[in-house]
Design a protein around this motif. Structure first.
Motif, PDB file in Angstrom:
ATOM      1  N   VAL A   5      59.032  45.528  19.265  1.00 14.48           N
ATOM      2  CA  VAL A   5      59.340  44.931  17.962  1.00 14.48           C
ATOM      3  C   VAL A   5      59.200  45.993  16.880  1.00 14.48           C
ATOM      4  N   GLU A   6      60.290  46.198  16.142  1.00 13.32           N
ATOM      5  CA  GLU A   6      60.300  47.178  15.064  1.00 13.32           C
ATOM      6  C   GLU A   6      60.191  46.476  13.714  1.00 13.32           C
ATOM      7  N   SER A   7      59.711  47.207  12.734  1.00  7.55           N
ATOM      8  CA  SER A   7      59.678  46.715  11.362  1.00  7.55           C
ATOM      9  C   SER A   7      59.664  47.904  10.412  1.00  7.55           C
ATOM     10  N   GLY A   8      59.969  47.629   9.135  1.00  2.66           N
ATOM     11  CA  GLY A   8      59.846  48.665   8.120  1.00  2.66           C
ATOM     12  C   GLY A   8      61.149  49.202   7.557  1.00  2.66           C
ATOM     13  N   GLY A   9      62.277  48.754   8.081  1.00  5.83           N
ATOM     14  CA  GLY A   9      63.548  49.236   7.539  1.00  5.83           C
ATOM     15  C   GLY A   9      63.823  48.635   6.166  1.00  5.83           C
ATOM     16  N   GLY A  10      64.901  49.107   5.547  1.00 10.66           N
ATOM     17  CA  GLY A  10      65.273  48.579   4.247  1.00 10.66           C
ATOM     18  C   GLY A  10      66.186  49.508   3.492  1.00 10.66           C
ATOM     19  N   LEU A  11      66.326  49.222   2.209  1.00 10.66           N
ATOM     20  CA  LEU A  11      67.170  50.016   1.323  1.00 10.66           C
ATOM     21  C   LEU A  11      66.292  50.928   0.475  1.00 10.66           C
ATOM     22  N   VAL A  12      66.641  52.200   0.407  1.00 10.90           N
ATOM     23  CA  VAL A  12      65.865  53.163  -0.360  1.00 10.90           C
ATOM     24  C   VAL A  12      66.818  54.150  -1.022  1.00 10.90           C
ATOM     25  N   GLN A  13      66.417  54.676  -2.163  1.00  9.34           N
ATOM     26  CA  GLN A  13      67.233  55.668  -2.862  1.00  9.34           C
ATOM     27  C   GLN A  13      67.092  57.037  -2.212  1.00  9.34           C
TER      28      GLN A  13
END
Length: 121
Positions: A5-13
């Protein structure tokens, strides 16, 4: 059954940071190593960083000096600290672990479901 199980991704500048986490659980007898791979749209999956439980780490040239892979204190966990992110780092990031279960005689690769990382202004 084994799960990653992965976590921590998202949108970043661009220039920002993200930290990905991965935890392996289930019927695990032994883990030989863990790592992160990524796949951008229209491209093949590629290695980002890996480590063995004996302490050997490996990084793609494109992320050396910017990304750091580490083993977590909790059993069978891994992290990927991503700094100085670039738009070309945009991809789905997959956790991988080489796992031996009570029913297998060798280490087999298992994959997580992937987490999206988008680097954009």
């Amino acid at each position: 059954q084994v799960q990653l199980v992965e976590s921590g991704g998202g949108l970043v500048q661009p220039g920002g940071s993200l930290r990905l986490s991965c935890a392996a659980s289930g019927s695990i007898f032994s883990v030989n190593g863990m790592g992160w791979y990524r796949q951008a749209p229209g491209k093949e999956r590629e290695l980002v960083a890996t480590f063995t439980f004996s302490g050997i780490t490996n990084y793609a040239d494109s992320v050396k000096g910017r990304f750091t892979i580490s083993r977590g204190n909790a059993k069978n966990t891994a992290y990927l600290q991503m700094d100085s992110l670039k738009p070309e780092d945009t991809a789905v990031y997959y956790c991988n672990a080489q796992i031996k279960t009570p029913t297998t005689l060798m280490f087999v690769p298992y994959w997580g479901q992937g987490t999206q990382v988008t680097v954009s202004s």
